[in-house]
Write a protein that holds these residues in place. Structure first.
Motif, mmCIF file in Angstrom:
data_model
loop_
_atom_site.group_PDB
_atom_site.id
_atom_site.type_symbol
_atom_site.label_atom_id
_atom_site.label_comp_id
_atom_site.label_asym_id
_atom_site.label_seq_id
_atom_site.Cartn_x
_atom_site.Cartn_y
_atom_site.Cartn_z
ATOM 1 N N SER A 82 0.826 -1.219 0.000
ATOM 2 C CA SER A 82 0.000 0.000 0.000
ATOM 3 C C SER A 82 0.854 1.260 0.000
ATOM 4 O O SER A 82 0.385 2.326 -0.379
ATOM 5 N N GLN A 83 2.106 1.139 0.375
ATOM 6 C CA GLN A 83 2.995 2.304 0.314
ATOM 7 C C GLN A 83 3.145 2.788 -1.121
ATOM 8 O O GLN A 83 3.332 3.961 -1.373
ATOM 9 N N HIS A 86 -1.256 2.239 -2.864
ATOM 10 C CA HIS A 86 -2.415 2.673 -2.064
ATOM 11 C C HIS A 86 -3.453 1.548 -1.954
ATOM 12 O O HIS A 86 -3.105 0.434 -1.601
ATOM 13 N N LEU A 121 -4.754 3.611 5.393
ATOM 14 C CA LEU A 121 -4.744 4.770 4.486
ATOM 15 C C LEU A 121 -5.535 5.936 5.058
ATOM 16 O O LEU A 121 -5.229 7.095 4.791
ATOM 17 N N GLU A 145 5.225 4.312 4.955
ATOM 18 C CA GLU A 145 4.728 5.626 4.530
ATOM 19 C C GLU A 145 4.303 5.593 3.066
ATOM 20 O O GLU A 145 4.570 4.633 2.358
ATOM 21 N N LYS A 146 3.683 6.678 2.680
ATOM 22 C CA LYS A 146 3.206 6.777 1.298
ATOM 23 C C LYS A 146 4.405 7.060 0.398
ATOM 24 O O LYS A 146 5.061 8.092 0.568
#
Lengths: 232, 203
Positions: A82-83, A86, A121, A145-146
């Motif tokens: 998901s980093q 997403h 998220l 983190e994103k």
């Protein structure tokens, strides 16, 4: 780009270490006594932990391939992905498992995996998310983190590769592609001037090709400009 | 009317004509644009099939793709091209043509002199990498560099717009060479019926 690939390597090597620490800490804390909200959250993600006897078995018999360890690893993989992508993994999971509501010996239920990632998220960290983040930081010294940098483009809708200038934007291509795939194909057709009725095969092909070429162009331009700037 | 350099540049600036990536503006000449050899190739190979069946009788028993092999090179690497070999390649550049412009492709003189040939027309509104169907007419192998400017496209205007996507297309936004889709030609169903009738085939 290399930095992220290195991160990927480090994390993937340490996947089992992360699983083991999360595994042991959860068991220990469950046995020591957790507040009800935390306990209920754990029982939601790992329903078999609600049976005390199972907790004893899991404590005595750690194996990276037992159900609890495998489920911990799966949640970790979702969190890791998901980093970069997403919530796109949710769409993919829902597609291949048809929003499966039950867990298997190897995988948590899709419903729970989707909730887990959405909570992350939306920054609604509960006990489990906090646990992962602390353990990951402790082992890898890296934060979850994103890592995909947003960018706006309507190039795909105009049947053109996206112009990527930053390596972090490369990850966003996947997110952009999913947006087009899940979007309104009639709008896409209208913008692109396509008069025939497109089917999923056409849209899939277009999106896939444009992602591939966007990445390819980024690499080609980078190599070309680097060599040119050295005035070979 | 052939587009001049200024007209090509105007169209690019207006984003009517897209070329991505255009590594050097010098690729745009007075009346043509040079295109580079891309990274992907489809090479003919000897397969278990005795021949490439591009006829009306190909019911996919001998798929054309089984006579081709995919191979990829990086920018700056080379590709050895054997005598009389046909290779499907793509341009490094992805292009999108305006609705009233078509392009004709030919080999750049430097490569023509080595025995390479190419011939193709790109329809108005086309988007994708340019398909390069190359043949080495020479008697000796040729070593080619990926990323080298090999072909040139001359651009011509039409008096009327033409929408490339008014009907389903076999090749859409292609970014690597694609096997011939000849078996999908609609005329084959009529030709097959004629052939069956003339040969008294009733099944």
């Amino acid at each position: 780009m290399l930095f992220y690939i290195m991160n990927l390597g480090i994390l993937s090597k340490k996947k089992h270490a992360i699983t083991r620490v999360v595994y042991e800490e959860i068991i220990n804390q469950l046995k020591a006594g957790l507040p009800d909200p935390d306990k209920n959250e754990l029982f939601k993600y790992f329903p078999y932990l609600a049976v005390p006897q199972h907790i004893d078995d899991l404590e005595k018999n750690y194996d990276p391939y037992n159900i609890f360890a495998l489920h911990i690893t799966e949640y970790f993989c979702d969190l890791f992905a998901s980093q970069y992508i997403h919530d796109c993994s949710n769409s993919y999971l829902e597609y291949i498992t048809q929003n499966q509501g039950v867990f298997t010996d190897t995988h948590p239920s899709t419903v729970n995996r989707v909730i887990f990632i959405n909570d992350h998220l939306e920054k609604k960290d509960g006990y489990l998310l906090k646990k992962y983040k602390v353990v990951i930081k402790g082992i890898t010294k890296l934060d979850i983190e994103k890592r995909a940098k947003d960018f706006t483009s309507n190039n795909f809708e105009n049947l053109l590769p996206a112009e990527v200038t930053d390596p972090q934007q490369l990850h966003s291509l996947f997110i952009y592609g999913w947006k087009v795939w899940l979007g309104n194909w009639e709008t896409l057709a209208q913008m692109a001037g396509i008069e025939f009725k497109m089917n999923s095969f056409n849209v899939y092909g277009i999106v896939n090709n444009l992602i591939e070429k966007s990445i390819g162009n980024y690499i080609i331009l980078k190599e070309w400009n680097e060599v040119k700037s050295q005035k070979v | 009317m052939t587009l001049s350099k200024d007209q090509i540049l105007e169209r690019i600036k207006a984003r009517e004509l897209c070329i991505s990536p255009l590594l050097e503006e010098s690729q745009i000449g007075d009346m043509a644009i040079d295109f580079r050899l891309g990274t992907d190739f489809l090479v003919t190979i000897h397969s278990s099939n005795p021949f490439i069946d591009a006829s009306l009788n190909n019911d996919d028993r001998f798929p054309i793709k089984s006579s081709f092999q995919e191979t990829r090179r990086k920018l700056g690497e080379t590709f050895l091209f054997h005598p009389n070999q046909t290779v499907l390649a793509s341009s490094l550049e992805y292009i999108k043509l305006p609705k009233n412009v078509y392009a004709e492709l030919s080999m750049r003189s430097s490569y023509l002199r080595l025995g390479l040939s190419v011939s193709a027309i790109i329809q108005p509104g086309y988007c994708g990498c340019i398909s390069m169907e190359l043949t080495n007419m020479n008697k000796v192998p040729l070593n080619l560099t990926v990323g080298a400017a090999m072909i040139q496209g001359r651009f011509f205007t039409l008096t009327k717009d033409s929408n490339y996507f008014f009907k389903k297309r076999k090749y859409m936004c292609q970014v690597r060479p694609v096997i011939s889709a000849v078996a999908g030609d609609g005329d084959f169903k009529y030709l097959r019926e004629i052939w069956k009738k003339n040969n008294y085939i009733t099944e």
